[in-house]
Scaffold this motif. Sequence first.
Motif, mmCIF file in Angstrom:
data_model
loop_
_atom_site.group_PDB
_atom_site.id
_atom_site.type_symbol
_atom_site.label_atom_id
_atom_site.label_comp_id
_atom_site.label_asym_id
_atom_site.label_seq_id
_atom_site.Cartn_x
_atom_site.Cartn_y
_atom_site.Cartn_z
ATOM 1 N N UNK A 77 -44.271 -18.596 -26.607
ATOM 2 C CA UNK A 77 -44.179 -18.923 -25.182
ATOM 3 C C UNK A 77 -45.382 -19.746 -24.719
ATOM 4 N N UNK A 78 -45.140 -20.598 -23.748
ATOM 5 C CA UNK A 78 -46.160 -21.448 -23.124
ATOM 6 C C UNK A 78 -46.634 -22.585 -24.032
ATOM 7 N N UNK A 79 -46.089 -22.701 -25.240
ATOM 8 C CA UNK A 79 -46.463 -23.788 -26.141
ATOM 9 C C UNK A 79 -45.225 -24.615 -26.470
ATOM 10 N N UNK A 80 -45.271 -25.891 -26.164
ATOM 11 C CA UNK A 80 -44.127 -26.763 -26.393
ATOM 12 C C UNK A 80 -44.069 -27.190 -27.856
ATOM 13 N N UNK A 81 -42.886 -27.103 -28.416
ATOM 14 C CA UNK A 81 -42.610 -27.551 -29.778
ATOM 15 C C UNK A 81 -43.464 -26.829 -30.827
ATOM 16 N N UNK A 82 -43.810 -25.577 -30.561
ATOM 17 C CA UNK A 82 -44.510 -24.771 -31.557
ATOM 18 C C UNK A 82 -43.516 -23.751 -32.100
ATOM 19 N N UNK A 83 -42.841 -24.108 -33.178
ATOM 20 C CA UNK A 83 -41.853 -23.235 -33.807
ATOM 21 C C UNK A 83 -42.326 -22.900 -35.217
ATOM 22 N N UNK A 84 -42.448 -21.621 -35.497
ATOM 23 C CA UNK A 84 -42.945 -21.170 -36.799
ATOM 24 C C UNK A 84 -41.781 -20.653 -37.640
ATOM 25 N N UNK A 85 -41.380 -21.367 -38.694
ATOM 26 C CA UNK A 85 -40.294 -20.876 -39.557
ATOM 27 C C UNK A 85 -40.697 -19.543 -40.199
ATOM 28 N N UNK A 86 -39.846 -18.551 -40.078
ATOM 29 C CA UNK A 86 -40.163 -17.217 -40.582
ATOM 30 C C UNK A 86 -39.660 -16.978 -42.003
ATOM 31 N N UNK A 87 -38.658 -17.753 -42.420
ATOM 32 C CA UNK A 87 -38.099 -17.537 -43.743
ATOM 33 C C UNK A 87 -37.552 -16.123 -43.889
ATOM 34 N N UNK A 88 -37.805 -15.509 -45.026
ATOM 35 C CA UNK A 88 -37.320 -14.149 -45.268
ATOM 36 C C UNK A 88 -38.000 -13.115 -44.366
ATOM 37 N N UNK A 89 -39.176 -13.448 -43.851
ATOM 38 C CA UNK A 89 -39.867 -12.532 -42.944
ATOM 39 C C UNK A 89 -39.063 -12.322 -41.661
ATOM 40 N N UNK A 90 -38.092 -13.216 -41.425
ATOM 41 C CA UNK A 90 -37.220 -13.085 -40.252
ATOM 42 C C UNK A 90 -36.520 -11.728 -40.254
ATOM 43 N N UNK A 91 -36.115 -11.248 -41.423
ATOM 44 C CA UNK A 91 -35.340 -10.000 -41.507
ATOM 45 C C UNK A 91 -36.141 -8.798 -41.016
ATOM 46 N N UNK A 92 -37.345 -8.527 -41.549
ATOM 47 C CA UNK A 92 -38.102 -7.375 -41.017
ATOM 48 C C UNK A 92 -38.545 -7.577 -39.572
ATOM 49 N N UNK A 93 -38.786 -8.837 -39.195
ATOM 50 C CA UNK A 93 -39.204 -9.094 -37.815
ATOM 51 C C UNK A 93 -38.093 -8.741 -36.834
ATOM 52 N N UNK A 94 -36.881 -9.191 -37.126
ATOM 53 C CA UNK A 94 -35.736 -8.886 -36.260
ATOM 54 C C UNK A 94 -35.469 -7.385 -36.240
ATOM 55 N N UNK A 95 -35.578 -6.774 -37.401
ATOM 56 C CA UNK A 95 -35.403 -5.314 -37.486
ATOM 57 C C UNK A 95 -36.384 -4.605 -36.559
ATOM 58 N N UNK A 96 -37.636 -5.021 -36.592
ATOM 59 C CA UNK A 96 -38.669 -4.411 -35.751
ATOM 60 C C UNK A 96 -38.343 -4.584 -34.272
ATOM 61 N N UNK A 97 -37.900 -5.764 -33.888
ATOM 62 C CA UNK A 97 -37.594 -6.033 -32.480
ATOM 63 C C UNK A 97 -36.445 -5.149 -31.996
ATOM 64 N N UNK A 98 -35.363 -5.083 -32.760
ATOM 65 C CA UNK A 98 -34.191 -4.321 -32.335
ATOM 66 C C UNK A 98 -34.499 -2.826 -32.265
ATOM 67 N N UNK A 99 -35.040 -2.273 -33.346
ATOM 68 C CA UNK A 99 -35.328 -0.838 -33.394
ATOM 69 C C UNK A 99 -36.456 -0.475 -32.432
ATOM 70 N N UNK A 100 -37.472 -1.327 -32.369
ATOM 71 C CA UNK A 100 -38.598 -1.066 -31.482
ATOM 72 C C UNK A 100 -38.196 -1.075 -30.019
ATOM 73 N N UNK A 101 -37.397 -2.055 -29.616
ATOM 74 C CA UNK A 101 -36.960 -2.128 -28.224
ATOM 75 C C UNK A 101 -36.066 -0.949 -27.876
ATOM 76 N N UNK A 102 -35.215 -0.545 -28.808
ATOM 77 C CA UNK A 102 -34.337 0.601 -28.583
ATOM 78 C C UNK A 102 -35.145 1.860 -28.282
#
Length: 360
Positions: A163-188
């Motif tokens: 957020x607040x940074x234009x065109x700063x996108x960090x490819x997560x690769x396989x790390x995307x899977x644990x990151x998404x898992x953390x967001x969903x379970x953590x927010x729940x």
Amino acid sequence: MLLILADYLVQFHSGFNVFQYITLRTILGVLTALFISLFVGPWMIRYLTHYQLGQSVRSDGPETHLSKAGTPTMGGLLILVAVGVSTLLWGDLSNKYIWVVLLVTALFGVVGWIDDYRKIVEKDPRGLPARYKYLWQSVIGLGASVFLYMTATTVAETSLILPFFKEVNIPLGLFYIPFVYFVIVGTSNAVNLTDGLDGLAIMPCVLVAGALIIFAYVAGNVNFSSYLGFPYIAGAGELCIFCGAVVGAGLGFLWFNTYPAQVFMGDIGALALGAALGTVAVIIRQELVLFIMGGIFVIETVSVILQVASFKLTGRRIFNMAPLHHHYELKGWPEPRVIVRFWIITVMLVLIGLATLKVR
């Protein structure tokens, strides 16, 4: 479902093309979920009361909560029904994201229902043991993250946006899977921890879901996403209907959950709503903005972590009681004051989150 019908009827009258507009279907989704909640709510409260599905209250909690014993709980089922029906009526059922968020929400709701059932019906104060609850949350969260990763068609769909940074996108690769898992379970779990006072959790969920409507619309629109510097996620715009249904269902539930509450949502509602917000955020690539807008959920969770860590390491407590809202109750704040002030903080945080649309 009704979109399919409109597509068929357009051959007889071009006016049915109006249902192609996501904005219209989002508004109709809000109203449909709201009316379902308001209509079904009284019946559900009578049903829960008749079968004595009432809330049990901790003896070590604030004394003001003792009067809440017996208040019907598991009312989160009302939210899930309203959200599900409204989304199925107005959403594009050929859209994979619609099915992902619906399934994740429903499955987390099942986990919450089992927990509530064991506490209320089987009179087991532990409910579903924490290890089993976390196990099934993990299975669902990992399943969703793997599916989203495997079906991603562009790098943008698995990149981290700052957020607040234009065109700063960090490819997560396989790390995307644990990151998404953390967001969903953590927010729940964060929403579940926040759900301790009348209306405290549901209003922030409504406010955050309302803001996510805007982000989903931008992410799913080629022109707006390009103009604002956001990655375009094909099909993400349909999540506006789901988020709109959460807003409508949440407001309808708040009608009965506002202080003094006639019904509580229970784990069935809190776990499901948190997972729903987390799943929408990861699809539209706004996880960090979700942490900003849902700051109340984050603070409540951190307060529990700090309390437990401090007590185990030093034998002393940082707060009078955790989560944080109980701390302020024990300091003498009336419950409505705690609730409304937390709502006000959420409004400010949501506005900061919305500012990231342009301040980049």
